[in-house]
Write a protein that holds these residues in place. Sequence first.
Motif, short mmCIF file in Angstrom:
data_model
loop_
_atom_site.label_atom_id
_atom_site.label_comp_id
_atom_site.label_asym_id
_atom_site.label_seq_id
_atom_site.Cartn_x
_atom_site.Cartn_y
_atom_site.Cartn_z
N LEU A 1 0.84 -1.19 0.00
CA LEU A 1 0.00 0.00 0.00
C LEU A 1 0.88 1.25 0.00
CD1 LEU A 1 -2.57 -1.17 2.71
CD2 LEU A 1 -2.72 -1.43 0.23
N VAL B 1 -4.31 6.37 2.64
CA VAL B 1 -3.63 5.13 2.29
C VAL B 1 -4.32 4.57 1.06
CG1 VAL B 1 -2.96 2.82 3.03
CG2 VAL B 1 -3.06 4.67 4.71
N ASP C 1 -4.57 1.73 -2.18
CA ASP C 1 -4.20 0.37 -2.54
C ASP C 1 -3.60 0.34 -3.94
OD1 ASP C 1 -6.29 0.42 -4.39
OD2 ASP C 1 -7.50 -1.09 -3.36
N VAL D 1 -11.93 4.76 7.73
CA VAL D 1 -11.23 3.53 7.36
C VAL D 1 -12.24 2.54 6.78
CG1 VAL D 1 -9.76 1.63 8.14
CG2 VAL D 1 -9.55 3.89 9.21
N ARG E 1 -6.75 -5.62 6.17
CA ARG E 1 -6.08 -4.35 5.91
C ARG E 1 -6.55 -3.21 6.80
NH1 ARG E 1 -5.12 -3.77 -0.67
NH2 ARG E 1 -3.29 -5.12 -0.71
N CYS F 1 -4.22 -0.14 8.17
CA CYS F 1 -4.44 1.21 7.64
C CYS F 1 -4.73 2.20 8.77
CB CYS F 1 -5.59 1.20 6.65
SG CYS F 1 -5.19 0.39 5.08
N ILE G 1 3.47 -0.95 3.50
CA ILE G 1 2.99 0.41 3.24
C ILE G 1 4.19 1.30 2.97
CG2 ILE G 1 1.76 2.41 4.14
CD1 ILE G 1 0.10 0.64 5.84
#
Length: 221
Positions: free
Chosen positions: A6, A55, A57, A113, A119, A123, A213
């Motif tokens: 990510l 964040v 993907d 979120v 995930r 995140c 990430i």
Amino acid sequence: MNGTPLRFVLDPIGPELDAALACEAEVFMSTYGNTAEEFDNEYGPYAADTGFMTVLDETGMALATTRFIAPGSAGLKTLNDVSRAPWGIDGARSARAAGIDPARAWDIATIAVRRVPGRASLCSAALYHGIVTAARANGIDFAVMIMDARARRLLSASGLHPNVLPGTGAAEYLGSAQSTPLWANLERMFDQQRRTNPEAHRLIYQAVGLDGITLPTDWTW
């Protein structure tokens, strides 16, 4: 962590900002019933001093987003909103009682979120890491926010315990049945986390475990 790493973006622009806003809008509509018109009314006056972190993907979809408001001509939303019902207090006076310097504070206005299996927790941790890291890089010592009870419980579970803003308490707010105005001295809050929940401190404060990430190399905003 599944699939392609990510990407954490501070101050997204263009399609990345569109993705961040879409994430925020969808999460807040499904959770609190907030409409686009409500968002415009609530956050429009602070647009000039608003920043985002997100964040993304591998497809460019935002899995998590936070909106923050920096000190500016409109002030900090939390300190303004507590002057309205249901609290009806003087936000500036409350800040002084807590020892908050509004000129060195960010308002964490929204945290959204998506509930993506495998995930979501990662995140969330990345957003909290981004908030404290960017705050430090930009000379910000304090955070204020109005947080829903469920989100506050999740934050507490990670060892982060912001304080209740003096003169306030839990009440209905913008579709949330129970939200509380909060504040934190960031260094003190994270130092307490280091002592009480060192594993979460390593993850959130030090980014140890945020594998998969890609984080920014420059946190200035």
